[in-house]
Design a protein around this motif. Structure first.
Motif, PDB file in Angstrom:
ATOM      1  N   VAL A   1       0.820  -1.207   0.000  1.00 11.49           N
ATOM      2  CA  VAL A   1       0.000   0.000   0.000  1.00 11.49           C
ATOM      3  C   VAL A   1       0.859   1.266   0.000  1.00 11.49           C
ATOM      4  CG1 VAL A   1      -1.674   1.325   1.318  1.00 11.49           C
ATOM      5  CG2 VAL A   1      -1.931  -1.136   1.112  1.00 11.49           C
ATOM      6  N   PHE A   2       1.937   1.269   0.804  1.00  8.04           N
ATOM      7  CA  PHE A   2       2.713   2.512   0.877  1.00  8.04           C
ATOM      8  C   PHE A   2       3.414   2.794  -0.442  1.00  8.04           C
ATOM      9  CE2 PHE A   2       7.027   0.919   1.090  1.00  8.04           C
ATOM     10  CZ  PHE A   2       6.868  -0.365   1.571  1.00  8.04           C
ATOM     11  N   PHE A   3       3.828   1.705  -1.145  1.00  9.13           N
ATOM     12  CA  PHE A   3       4.461   1.883  -2.449  1.00  9.13           C
ATOM     13  C   PHE A   3       3.464   2.471  -3.448  1.00  9.13           C
ATOM     14  CE2 PHE A   3       5.451   0.051  -6.675  1.00  9.13           C
ATOM     15  CZ  PHE A   3       6.636   0.726  -6.897  1.00  9.13           C
ATOM     16  N   LEU A   4       2.279   1.868  -3.464  1.00  2.43           N
ATOM     17  CA  LEU A   4       1.232   2.365  -4.355  1.00  2.43           C
ATOM     18  C   LEU A   4       0.915   3.822  -4.026  1.00  2.43           C
ATOM     19  CD1 LEU A   4      -0.935   1.758  -6.526  1.00  2.43           C
ATOM     20  CD2 LEU A   4      -2.461   1.122  -4.664  1.00  2.43           C
ATOM     21  N   GLY A   5       0.832   4.114  -2.711  1.00  2.77           N
ATOM     22  CA  GLY A   5       0.530   5.475  -2.278  1.00  2.77           C
ATOM     23  C   GLY A   5       1.575   6.462  -2.775  1.00  2.77           C
ATOM     24  N   TYR A   6       2.841   6.106  -2.599  1.00  6.85           N
ATOM     25  CA  TYR A   6       3.899   7.012  -3.046  1.00  6.85           C
ATOM     26  C   TYR A   6       3.873   7.190  -4.561  1.00  6.85           C
ATOM     27  CZ  TYR A   6       6.228   7.755   1.387  1.00  6.85           C
ATOM     28  OH  TYR A   6       6.517   8.157   2.658  1.00  6.85           O
ATOM     29  N   MET A   7       3.615   6.106  -5.281  1.00  8.68           N
ATOM     30  CA  MET A   7       3.562   6.190  -6.746  1.00  8.68           C
ATOM     31  C   MET A   7       2.440   7.127  -7.185  1.00  8.68           C
ATOM     32  SD  MET A   7       5.969   4.516  -8.058  1.00  8.68           S
ATOM     33  CE  MET A   7       5.430   4.497  -9.765  1.00  8.68           C
ATOM     34  N   LEU A   8       1.278   6.933  -6.603  1.00  3.95           N
ATOM     35  CA  LEU A   8       0.128   7.776  -6.968  1.00  3.95           C
ATOM     36  C   LEU A   8       0.442   9.240  -6.691  1.00  3.95           C
ATOM     37  CD1 LEU A   8      -2.845   5.628  -5.570  1.00  3.95           C
ATOM     38  CD2 LEU A   8      -2.381   6.151  -7.974  1.00  3.95           C
ATOM     39  N   LYS A   9       1.011   9.458  -5.505  1.00  7.35           N
ATOM     40  CA  LYS A   9       1.320  10.818  -5.099  1.00  7.35           C
ATOM     41  C   LYS A   9       2.352  11.434  -6.043  1.00  7.35           C
ATOM     42  CE  LYS A   9       3.408  12.749  -1.034  1.00  7.35           C
ATOM     43  NZ  LYS A   9       3.417  12.743   0.437  1.00  7.35           N
ATOM     44  N   PHE A  10       3.374  10.647  -6.357  1.00  9.51           N
ATOM     45  CA  PHE A  10       4.444  11.135  -7.226  1.00  9.51           C
ATOM     46  C   PHE A  10       3.895  11.509  -8.609  1.00  9.51           C
ATOM     47  CE2 PHE A  10       7.836  10.222 -10.340  1.00  9.51           C
ATOM     48  CZ  PHE A  10       8.766  11.164  -9.926  1.00  9.51           C
ATOM     49  N   VAL A  11       3.102  10.613  -9.189  1.00 10.77           N
ATOM     50  CA  VAL A  11       2.624  10.833 -10.557  1.00 10.77           C
ATOM     51  C   VAL A  11       1.537  11.910 -10.608  1.00 10.77           C
ATOM     52  CG1 VAL A  11       1.476   9.776 -12.535  1.00 10.77           C
ATOM     53  CG2 VAL A  11       3.238   8.510 -11.282  1.00 10.77           C
TER      54      VAL A  11
ATOM     55  N   GLY B   1      -7.789   7.662  -1.123  1.00 12.61           N
ATOM     56  CA  GLY B   1      -8.923   6.739  -1.280  1.00 12.61           C
ATOM     57  C   GLY B   1      -8.586   5.615  -2.242  1.00 12.61           C
ATOM     58  N   VAL B   2      -7.940   5.960  -3.351  1.00 12.05           N
ATOM     59  CA  VAL B   2      -7.575   4.935  -4.332  1.00 12.05           C
ATOM     60  C   VAL B   2      -6.519   4.000  -3.744  1.00 12.05           C
ATOM     61  CG1 VAL B   2      -6.417   4.545  -6.546  1.00 12.05           C
ATOM     62  CG2 VAL B   2      -8.212   6.283  -6.361  1.00 12.05           C
ATOM     63  N   ALA B   3      -5.528   4.585  -3.068  1.00 17.89           N
ATOM     64  CA  ALA B   3      -4.473   3.756  -2.476  1.00 17.89           C
ATOM     65  C   ALA B   3      -5.070   2.776  -1.464  1.00 17.89           C
ATOM     66  CB  ALA B   3      -3.425   4.646  -1.804  1.00 17.89           C
ATOM     67  N   LEU B   4      -5.959   3.303  -0.631  1.00 20.57           N
ATOM     68  CA  LEU B   4      -6.554   2.474   0.417  1.00 20.57           C
ATOM     69  C   LEU B   4      -7.562   1.484  -0.156  1.00 20.57           C
ATOM     70  CD1 LEU B   4      -6.637   2.048   3.450  1.00 20.57           C
ATOM     71  CD2 LEU B   4      -8.444   3.763   3.588  1.00 20.57           C
TER      72      LEU B   4
END
Ligand SMILES: Nc1ncnc2c1ncn2[C@@H]1O[C@H](COP(=O)(O)OP(=O)(O)OP(=O)(O)O)[C@@H](O)[C@H]1O
Ligand code: SF4
Ligand SMILES: [Mg+2]
Lengths: 347, 334
Positions: free
Chosen positions: B144-154, B205-208
């Motif tokens: 989840v944290f990886f996905l979260g960082y990716m979403l945030k970064f992009v 929301g998407v990450a979670l």
């Protein structure tokens, strides 16, 4: 169509329903032909796996597209159905032809009341208000002998007893006055007394509506009183066809003899069957060569080797009575008169 | 139905009592304590003793427990040793944030998951099916944290489409009467604040929601495949019903039953807080606050928050059971 429309109300011509599977081609129905008129009843009898249900689902056009390979012709009231569009066949279902399924509990939707399900069936083909359809549903429930139909219409299927559920299923199937009614093992899930009531009910309703009725069963006893004609199926093929009298008093196929011998009778213990058929039903993928019944047939040795090499034809023996067996007619009749009949009557 | 609900709620009492004792003992079994955490490693024993006395930690545990339970019944969960605010206040501040986040995550998971799972089942064995099965496996395994960082970064940092963190743009003059920021925007008629609060919820929301999404896809697919082979679907076809009606009225309603169970379970879990997501997006929610409280050995917060989570969990499960009864008359409770 290659052939002109027949005069019979329902006619199957060389119907084949095959399922390609990983293990090979399953020939569930393999060249089935018969005719049925309005107001008449045909009994289709055979062991489990002989292709009875596949046949009936095929007539209603319920085989999922792509999964089944269907050929031959199904003529219903002058229309050919195998080549017809799915949408068109759908408009016939429920109204022109309807079906009663074996297990009414699993065949009715658990989340809707019996009334809702009959109303739904009625309103597909009748443009009426819910209130009118509901009155009709109550009416139908009363006609099939459900007490207090105006109350029971709001019950869920699981709140009905087995027999009542089957009555409700019949009410649903009959709600649009179908001209062809197929009952697939309508009484198998019921106990004996209820069985008799349901069979009587179906007979009454058939007379009232003058519909053509097909009753499918593995139990010759069920069709004995009900049927005008009987078709005995084995391995996806018809092996004997005739009037109920032909089948019960002049049967000529060794498999039919076996069915008669293994008929449960009230005056005998169910386990104590006179002449059970040995062995198991044939594989529908690797059908035995020659006569499909030969591995189980006590008379296979009497056909000069033809039983295992040549597929017997379905031939007329007398006045519309058809038999698929290599034994000469006189020999078959002799075996029936001198060996089988005395044994059956001896009990 | 009402009797059933009442009985279930009555069951809450013994559950919560038992849980509260375990909880009370557990927080006290953690190495160190609030005094040590507050004062740091080099605190003198005298200072530690003073702080302990201040919070009543010098008394026997059962005395502390009885005092605490008595206060809980009066709606007082104590004071946070870390923030010095009443625990109830912290709860009312952080829980709405988590509720909003969990709702967005579930809307995403169910809104996308049910149609995808259904499509996969309808197209069973085709590439659509394979892609959705593989995709859902990926969704379950991606951290989840990886996905979260990716979403945030992009989407936040590179494309600048969405905010990077927080619940609301601090420069906005937004009032928060309810604590639910999206709702607050509507209540105060501040549409800008409403949109801003919503935008802050999208990425977390998407990450979670990705793991619940993957689960919902799989469950929906499996149960639709099951239901498609049911006898009553064949009966519906035999009546001459149109395929679309069969799908809507006869297939989907039954297929949704297992989905309801899974969704209920997931909502319960999400409401317990999403530490990783809230950390990545600096989202001031329940999970993050609780994680910080564990570090600070904030006994009052831990006890209050965990007890509250238990209540929520039981209530959500009750809701699932009631929903079950509404959908399936065979399990209708009395
Ligand atoms: N969709 C299918 N794919 C492959 N094989 C099938 C399919 N449907 C039926 N069959 C096979 O066709 C054969 C005939 O099945 P059918 O259901 O018609 O038997 P039946 O005579 O009705 O038996 P029963 O008395 O048990 O109901 C069986 O061997 C069955 O496995
Ligand atoms: S053809 Fe031969 S094997 Fe087949 S039923 Fe007749 S006697 Fe038996
Ligand atoms: Mg069958």
């Amino acid at each position: 169509m290659s052939t002109p429309a027949p005069s019979a109300f329902l006619e199957l011509r060389d119907l084949r329903i095959h399922f390609p599977t990983e293990d090979g081609l399953v020939k569930s129905v393999d060249g089935l032909s018969f005719k049925l008129e309005r107001g008449k009843t045909l009994g289709i009898v055979g062991e489990s796996g002989s292709g009875k249900s596949v046949t009936s689902l095929g007539i209603l056009g319920l085989h999922k597209g792509g999964r089944a390979k269907i050929s031959g012709e199904i003529w219903l009231d002058g229309e050919e159905l195998v080549g017809a569009s799915q949408d068109h066949v759908r408009t016939l279902r429920g109204k022109k032809m309807a079906m009663i399924f074996q297990d009414p509990l699993s065949s009715m939707h658990p989340f809707y009341t019996v009334g809702q399900q009959i109303i739904e069936a009625y309103r597909i083909h009748h443009d009426v208000s819910k209130a009118v359809a509901r009155k009709h549903a109550i009416d139908m429930l009363g006609r099939v002998g459900i007490p207090q139909p105006d109350k029971r219409v709001d019950s869920y299927p699981h709140e009905f007893s087995g027999g009542m559920r089957q009555r409700a299923m019949i009410a649903m199937a009959l709600s649009c006055d179908p001209e062809l009614l197929i009952a697939d093992e309508p009484t198998t899930a019921l106990d004996v007394t209820v069985q008799a009531q349901i069979l009587d009910l179906m007979l009454d309703l058939q007379r009232e509506f003058n519909s053509a009725l097909i009753v499918i069963t593995h139990d010759l006893g069920v069709v004995a009183e009900l049927s005008d004609d009987i078709l005995v199926m084995y391995g996806g093929k018809c092996i004997e066809y005739g009037t109920a009298e032909d089948i019960f008093y002049r049967p000529e196929h060794p498999y039919t003899w076996g069915l008669l011998g293994s008929m449960p009778r009230l005056d005998r213990e169910p386990t104590d069957r006179l002449m059970p058929i040995k062995g198991t039903p044939p594989s529908l993928i690797n059908v035995p060569s020659g006569c499909a019944f030969n591995p189980r047939c006590p008379y296979a040795g009497r056909t000069a080797g033809k039983a295992t090499t040549e597929v017997p034809q379905l031939l007329e023996t007398e006045g519309g009575h058809l038999v698929r067996c290599h034994l000469p007619r006189e020999e078959r009749r002799g075996i029936w008169e001198n060996e089988i009949k005395p044994m059956l009557e001896g009990q | 139905m009402l009797g059933f609900v009442a009985r279930r709620l009555a069951l809450l009492v013994p559950i919560l009592l038992g849980l509260s004792v375990l909880l009370f003992l557990w927080v006290r079994a953690l190495p160190g304590g609030p005094a040590e955490a507050l004062l740091g490693e080099r605190a003198t024993p005298e200072a530690v003793a003073r702080v302990k006395k201040l919070y009543g930690l010098d008394r026997p545990w059962y005395e502390q427990y009885l005092t605490w339970v008595g206060n809980v019944f009066r709606g007082d969960l104590g004071v946070s040793s870390r923030t010095q605010h009443p625990v109830v206040e912290e709860l009312l501040r952080t829980f709405p944030a988590t509720v909003e986040l969990a709702l967005v995550a579930m809307v995403f998971a169910v809104g996308a998951g049910v149609p995808l799972g259904y499509l996969a089942a309808r197209r069973h064995g085709t590439w659509i099916d394979h892609v959705s099965v593989a995709g859902s496996l990926f969704g379950i395994t991606i951290p989840v944290f990886f996905l979260g960082y990716m979403l945030k970064f992009v989407f936040a940092e590179k494309l600048g489409l969405l905010p990077t963190d927080g619940r609301q743009d601090p420069l906005l003059d937004a009032g928060h009467p309810t604590g639910f920021y999206v709702l607050d925007g509507l209540v105060t008629g501040n549409m800008e604040a409403f949109g801003d609060a919503l935008a802050h919820l999208v990425l977390p929301g998407v990450a979670l929601g990705t793991i619940p999404l993957a689960i919902v896809v799989r469950i929906t697919r499996a149960s639709v495949l099951d239901v498609l082979h049911e006898d009553y679907v064949r009966t519906a076809e035999a009546k001459g019903l149109a395929p679309a009606t069969i799908r809507g009225r006869h297939v989907l309603r039954n297929a949704l039953l297992p989905v309801v169970t899974v969704v209920g379970l997931q909502v319960g879990l999400l409401l317990g807080g999403a530490v990783l997501t809230e950390t990545v997006f600096a989202f001031p929610g329940f999970g993050k606050f609780m994680a910080d409280s564990i570090v600070a050995r904030d006994y009052a917060v831990l006890q209050g928050f965990i007890l509250f989570t238990a209540v929520i969990f039981v209530l959500v499960n009750l809701l699932v059971d009631v929903a079950y009864g509404l959908i399936d008359p065979r399990v209708r409770v009395t």
